[in-house]
Design a protein around this motif. Structure first.
Motif, PDB file in Angstrom:
ATOM      1  N   VAL A   1      44.636  46.061  29.152  1.00 55.25           N
ATOM      2  CA  VAL A   1      43.605  47.048  28.851  1.00 55.25           C
ATOM      3  C   VAL A   1      43.428  47.105  27.333  1.00 55.25           C
ATOM      4  N   PRO A   2      42.200  46.952  26.853  1.00 54.53           N
ATOM      5  CA  PRO A   2      41.980  46.933  25.405  1.00 54.53           C
ATOM      6  C   PRO A   2      42.066  48.326  24.786  1.00 54.53           C
ATOM      7  N   ASP A   3      42.332  48.328  23.492  1.00 50.04           N
ATOM      8  CA  ASP A   3      42.289  49.562  22.713  1.00 50.04           C
ATOM      9  C   ASP A   3      40.873  49.828  22.218  1.00 50.04           C
ATOM     10  N   HIS A   4      40.115  48.751  22.042  1.00 51.81           N
ATOM     11  CA  HIS A   4      38.765  48.857  21.497  1.00 51.81           C
ATOM     12  C   HIS A   4      37.892  47.789  22.148  1.00 51.81           C
ATOM     13  N   VAL A   5      36.620  48.112  22.346  1.00 49.71           N
ATOM     14  CA  VAL A   5      35.671  47.183  22.952  1.00 49.71           C
ATOM     15  C   VAL A   5      34.482  47.003  22.023  1.00 49.71           C
ATOM     16  N   LEU A   6      34.088  45.756  21.839  1.00 50.20           N
ATOM     17  CA  LEU A   6      32.847  45.392  21.165  1.00 50.20           C
ATOM     18  C   LEU A   6      31.907  44.900  22.260  1.00 50.20           C
ATOM     19  N   CYS A   7      30.793  45.598  22.481  1.00 52.88           N
ATOM     20  CA  CYS A   7      29.925  45.287  23.618  1.00 52.88           C
ATOM     21  C   CYS A   7      28.482  45.130  23.174  1.00 52.88           C
ATOM     22  N   SER A   8      27.835  44.101  23.683  1.00 46.91           N
ATOM     23  CA  SER A   8      26.406  43.905  23.480  1.00 46.91           C
ATOM     24  C   SER A   8      25.658  45.126  24.015  1.00 46.91           C
ATOM     25  N   THR A   9      24.467  45.345  23.469  1.00 44.62           N
ATOM     26  CA  THR A   9      23.645  46.466  23.921  1.00 44.62           C
ATOM     27  C   THR A   9      22.797  46.134  25.148  1.00 44.62           C
ATOM     28  N   ALA A  10      22.855  44.906  25.637  1.00 43.30           N
ATOM     29  CA  ALA A  10      22.082  44.524  26.828  1.00 43.30           C
ATOM     30  C   ALA A  10      22.559  45.320  28.039  1.00 43.30           C
ATOM     31  N   ALA A  11      21.648  45.602  28.947  1.00 42.70           N
ATOM     32  CA  ALA A  11      21.978  46.397  30.134  1.00 42.70           C
ATOM     33  C   ALA A  11      23.095  45.748  30.947  1.00 42.70           C
ATOM     34  N   ARG A  12      23.080  44.437  31.105  1.00 39.74           N
ATOM     35  CA  ARG A  12      24.078  43.781  31.948  1.00 39.74           C
ATOM     36  C   ARG A  12      25.478  43.811  31.337  1.00 39.74           C
ATOM     37  N   THR A  13      25.580  43.813  30.009  1.00 37.43           N
ATOM     38  CA  THR A  13      26.907  43.919  29.389  1.00 37.43           C
ATOM     39  C   THR A  13      27.417  45.349  29.474  1.00 37.43           C
ATOM     40  N   ARG A  14      26.530  46.300  29.267  1.00 40.35           N
ATOM     41  CA  ARG A  14      26.923  47.717  29.356  1.00 40.35           C
ATOM     42  C   ARG A  14      27.380  48.058  30.782  1.00 40.35           C
ATOM     43  N   GLU A  15      26.654  47.544  31.777  1.00 44.53           N
ATOM     44  CA  GLU A  15      27.021  47.798  33.168  1.00 44.53           C
ATOM     45  C   GLU A  15      28.338  47.103  33.512  1.00 44.53           C
ATOM     46  N   THR A  16      28.523  45.882  33.024  1.00 45.74           N
ATOM     47  CA  THR A  16      29.796  45.184  33.228  1.00 45.74           C
ATOM     48  C   THR A  16      30.935  46.027  32.675  1.00 45.74           C
ATOM     49  N   LEU A  17      30.788  46.494  31.452  1.00 43.53           N
ATOM     50  CA  LEU A  17      31.821  47.303  30.816  1.00 43.53           C
ATOM     51  C   LEU A  17      32.108  48.570  31.619  1.00 43.53           C
ATOM     52  N   GLU A  18      31.079  49.242  32.069  1.00 43.61           N
ATOM     53  CA  GLU A  18      31.266  50.471  32.849  1.00 43.61           C
ATOM     54  C   GLU A  18      32.076  50.199  34.117  1.00 43.61           C
ATOM     55  N   LEU A  19      31.776  49.093  34.796  1.00 45.85           N
ATOM     56  CA  LEU A  19      32.464  48.778  36.048  1.00 45.85           C
ATOM     57  C   LEU A  19      33.893  48.284  35.836  1.00 45.85           C
ATOM     58  N   LEU A  20      34.230  47.851  34.620  1.00 42.43           N
ATOM     59  CA  LEU A  20      35.615  47.478  34.323  1.00 42.43           C
ATOM     60  C   LEU A  20      36.523  48.708  34.386  1.00 42.43           C
ATOM     61  N   SER A  21      35.973  49.872  34.090  1.00 43.75           N
ATOM     62  CA  SER A  21      36.702  51.158  34.141  1.00 43.75           C
ATOM     63  C   SER A  21      37.985  51.115  33.321  1.00 43.75           C
ATOM     64  N   LEU A  22      37.838  50.806  32.035  1.00 44.64           N
ATOM     65  CA  LEU A  22      39.011  50.627  31.185  1.00 44.64           C
ATOM     66  C   LEU A  22      39.320  51.834  30.309  1.00 44.64           C
ATOM     67  N   GLY A  23      38.350  52.665  30.021  1.00 48.07           N
ATOM     68  CA  GLY A  23      38.599  53.868  29.247  1.00 48.07           C
ATOM     69  C   GLY A  23      38.911  53.643  27.774  1.00 48.07           C
ATOM     70  N   ALA A  24      38.504  52.534  27.208  1.00 46.95           N
ATOM     71  CA  ALA A  24      38.790  52.228  25.795  1.00 46.95           C
ATOM     72  C   ALA A  24      37.664  52.739  24.895  1.00 46.95           C
ATOM     73  N   ARG A  25      37.955  52.827  23.592  1.00 44.19           N
ATOM     74  CA  ARG A  25      36.908  53.116  22.600  1.00 44.19           C
ATOM     75  C   ARG A  25      35.906  51.972  22.633  1.00 44.19           C
ATOM     76  N   VAL A  26      34.636  52.285  22.436  1.00 42.88           N
ATOM     77  CA  VAL A  26      33.588  51.263  22.520  1.00 42.88           C
ATOM     78  C   VAL A  26      32.678  51.318  21.303  1.00 42.88           C
ATOM     79  N   SER A  27      32.371  50.155  20.768  1.00 43.36           N
ATOM     80  CA  SER A  27      31.320  50.001  19.765  1.00 43.36           C
ATOM     81  C   SER A  27      30.249  49.123  20.392  1.00 43.36           C
TER      82      SER A  27
END
Length: 155
Positions: A46-72
């Motif tokens: 489980v990461p401490d921090h996430v760097l995520c693209s602003t595209a809908a598919r990356t944001r949705e992927t991140l949400e479904l990972l359910s990791l609870g990390a800080r996100v940029s």
């Protein structure tokens, strides 16, 4: 030793009638993203921090990972430039032992290759690579990392 996890977004719907940045995940993509989150938790990745693209598919992927990390959310990830991804990694928060980067091909596949000198022949949707980096995030540079493992939804 910092650990970078590079993840390609999960499978998205076809882009007919929708702008590319607004494409969301299809059913398989939602299943794969949830399973990838389970795999990360089971492997104590489980990461401490996430760097995520602003595209809908990356944001949705991140949400479904359910990791609870800080996100940029980083709009530059969508630009698909591996050099930009490397600059984001090297600027990761010093207190983050593990960072997850959620992005797009071909840049995520190229980043894995650039950092480790190796990469799988393909990097399908929801594939991830775990890379150990020496020193600090600021030391991230081509050839500096060690590829620990690659995981795809199909095992």
């Amino acid at each position: 030793m910092p650990t970078l996890i590079v993840l390609r977004h999960a499978k998205a719907v076809a882009g007919l009638g929708t702008s590319d940045i607004d494409r969301t995940l299809n059913d398989r993509g939602r299943r794969d993203a949830a399973a990838t989150g389970d795999w990360l938790r089971a492997g104590d990745l489980v990461p401490d921090h996430v760097l995520c693209s602003t595209a809908a598919r990356t944001r949705e992927t991140l949400e479904l990972l359910s990791l609870g990390a800080r996100v940029s959310f980083e709009s530059g990830i969508y630009g698909n430039d591996p050099d930009h991804l490397l600059s984001l990694v090297s600027a990761a928060p010093e207190d983050a032992g593990r960072v997850l980067l959620v992005g797009h091909n071909p840049s995520v596949h190229q980043l894995v290759h650039d950092l480790t000198g190796e990469a799988p022949d393909s990097f399908p949707t929801c594939a991830l690579a775990v890379i150990d980096l020496p020193g600090a995030w600021t030391d991230a540079r081509p050839g500096a990392g060690t590829l620990r493992t690659v995981h795809t939804p199909k095992g």
